[in-house]
Enzyme design. Sequence first.
Site, PDB file in Angstrom:
ATOM      1  N   LYS A 140       1.082  -0.957   0.150  1.00  7.57           N
ATOM      2  CA  LYS A 140      -0.426   0.039  -0.130  1.00  7.57           C
ATOM      3  C   LYS A 140       1.022   1.490   0.162  1.00  7.57           C
ATOM      4  O   LYS A 140       0.705   2.107  -1.077  1.00  7.57           O
ATOM      5  CB  LYS A 140      -0.957   0.250   0.909  1.00  7.57           C
ATOM      6  CG  LYS A 140      -1.889   1.518   1.389  1.00  7.57           C
ATOM      7  CD  LYS A 140      -2.432   1.115   2.281  1.00  7.57           C
ATOM      8  CE  LYS A 140      -3.899   2.691   2.387  1.00  7.57           C
ATOM      9  NZ  LYS A 140      -4.670   2.603   3.629  1.00  7.57           N
ATOM     10  N   HIS A 281      -7.947 -29.545 -33.291  1.00  6.74           N
ATOM     11  CA  HIS A 281      -8.702 -28.370 -32.891  1.00  6.74           C
ATOM     12  C   HIS A 281      -9.607 -28.858 -31.913  1.00  6.74           C
ATOM     13  O   HIS A 281     -11.059 -28.468 -32.406  1.00  6.74           O
ATOM     14  CB  HIS A 281      -9.482 -28.141 -34.270  1.00  6.74           C
ATOM     15  CG  HIS A 281      -8.796 -27.273 -35.458  1.00  6.74           C
ATOM     16  ND1 HIS A 281      -7.746 -26.465 -34.970  1.00  6.74           N
ATOM     17  CD2 HIS A 281      -8.267 -27.522 -36.440  1.00  6.74           C
ATOM     18  CE1 HIS A 281      -7.205 -25.426 -35.681  1.00  6.74           C
ATOM     19  NE2 HIS A 281      -8.069 -26.185 -37.431  1.00  6.74           N
ATOM     20  N   ASN A 423     -23.089 -32.002 -30.685  1.00 15.11           N
ATOM     21  CA  ASN A 423     -23.200 -33.729 -30.739  1.00 15.11           C
ATOM     22  C   ASN A 423     -22.007 -33.959 -30.843  1.00 15.11           C
ATOM     23  O   ASN A 423     -21.690 -34.205 -32.143  1.00 15.11           O
ATOM     24  CB  ASN A 423     -24.352 -33.666 -31.503  1.00 15.11           C
ATOM     25  CG  ASN A 423     -25.885 -32.753 -30.794  1.00 15.11           C
ATOM     26  OD1 ASN A 423     -26.162 -32.770 -29.805  1.00 15.11           O
ATOM     27  ND2 ASN A 423     -26.400 -31.957 -31.457  1.00 15.11           N
ATOM     28  N   PHE A 478     -28.513 -38.997 -26.294  1.00 13.30           N
ATOM     29  CA  PHE A 478     -29.452 -39.822 -26.047  1.00 13.30           C
ATOM     30  C   PHE A 478     -29.875 -39.030 -27.856  1.00 13.30           C
ATOM     31  O   PHE A 478     -29.883 -38.253 -28.214  1.00 13.30           O
ATOM     32  CB  PHE A 478     -31.123 -40.186 -25.829  1.00 13.30           C
ATOM     33  CG  PHE A 478     -31.708 -38.476 -25.160  1.00 13.30           C
ATOM     34  CD1 PHE A 478     -32.343 -37.690 -26.472  1.00 13.30           C
ATOM     35  CD2 PHE A 478     -31.490 -37.836 -23.922  1.00 13.30           C
ATOM     36  CE1 PHE A 478     -32.845 -36.373 -26.011  1.00 13.30           C
ATOM     37  CE2 PHE A 478     -32.203 -36.551 -23.228  1.00 13.30           C
ATOM     38  CZ  PHE A 478     -32.939 -35.486 -24.938  1.00 13.30           C
TER      39      PHE A 478
END
Length: 529
Positions: A140, A281, A423, A478
């Site tokens: 400080k 990637h 996905n 799913f």
Amino acid sequence: MTDLSPVRRALISVSDKTGLTELGQALEARGVEILSTGGSARALREAGVTVKDVAEVTQFPEMMDGRVKTLHPMVHGGLLALRDNDDHVAAMKEHGIGPIDLLVVNLYPFEAALARGAGYDEMIENIDIGGPAMIRAAAKNHGFVTTIVDVEDYDALLGELDANDGATTYAFRQRQAQIAYARTGAYDAAVSTWMAESIGETAPRRRVVAGQLAQTLRYGENPHQDAAFYTDGSSRPGVATATQHQGKELSYNNINDTDAAFELVAEFAPEDGPAVAIIKHANPCGVARGETLIDAYQKAFDCDRTSAFGGIVALNQPLDGETARKIAEIFTEVVIAPGASDAAKEVFAAKKNLRLLTTDGLPDTRVGGQTIRQVAGGYLFQNKDNGFIGESDLKVVTKKSPTDAQLRDLLFAWKVAKHVKSNAIVYVKDGATVGVGAGQMSRLDSSTIAATKAARMAKELGLPETPAIGSAVASDAFFPFPDGLLEAAAAGATCVIQPGGSMRDDEVIAAADEAGLAMVFTGMRHFRH
């Protein structure tokens, strides 16, 4: 405040004694009076450095096993007093407080105790109180006081004193103040994170993340982005703890892709046989097991030879010379492995741009910390995806059950799908990927892309038919409709692994039965965005 602030009196109190005696001798040679405490004072005296005990200055003994020694106005007044404030100067004179121009402090080794698995009570005793208080006070008051908290800054300090006739510049003190506050911030982050984990607090009200600069990067994902690499002090084997044997500095994208590759290949235990993952990637373009490393590499490479160019190769066993020669046949950005033979290193020595990293081990993919992602206005924290599915966890939902060979490929595909951007659809045959569909907006598109890649693989290798025929297929989540599953069946897949849980599971199962597929549910998904 002036730009130059002379250093006439220093307080040194360090846990890490590296370079301490050399620093003390150098300061004494420059005419600096040295105050110190406990072990630091003993080490300096043994080196022949004249030291005054802080207890002598405060006229108050160290007590409570050293818990109380520097928390005193004679110390903090000397650190906080503004030298150009008449009231401060008068208060110092009235109370006999001497100015402290230099503070050298490093903290109790809390992080080291944490790394070695110390118990709760020992961890508490490794929480420093006086050190952070002094550091914050000195930092400080950087208008006048120089604060040093890292051993690596000792030489810079001495160079600064030599360049300025025993003084430091304001710019130097500012920089050291910033380093000091970052150190106490990181220290407090380590303490608060440890305590949250110790009491089972999974979502503490406030969360702090700290890191230490490992490398300033040339740029980020793109040349117009600034970037740097920070480590978190973890001993987890991987890109952050690896030894780089050769090649250019790693780039932002190299680090990201290498981490993805090594975490994926670590899914395959070395004792179960060689495995190789090739990443481009942040997505796998080929993953395979083999009888040997070179066999596994060839199978992984054959999955998508086009994408493998300029990729990252990760191995679950030490790299040998024969495999290194095979890898070196095409341009490869990074190779990371638990180790590398001298023969392998010699092969790569001729490839100046190839980076070789070794880690002395594989990370435990069932244990891990957290992932952090910044969003506008905040951060998302979550536990690392350490989910594991074994054969006993699978539920056969179709009339046809998978064979033992199919089960092996299904579980292999499932491990790979965990590391493919959603996905995700992964085709596997005989312990090797033959088609990967990643990052699409629909599962149908991912199925189509994976099948297309399998067909391209057949063409490149001169196979009589697509390797998707007879393959096992994994879906990271799913199938909301039968279309993606039927696309895989049309490509030649004979069995499927997926989490299940769709409102249309019955419809999907019926479609699988009609197509003659064997299908198992895991009850667990692996989204990776």
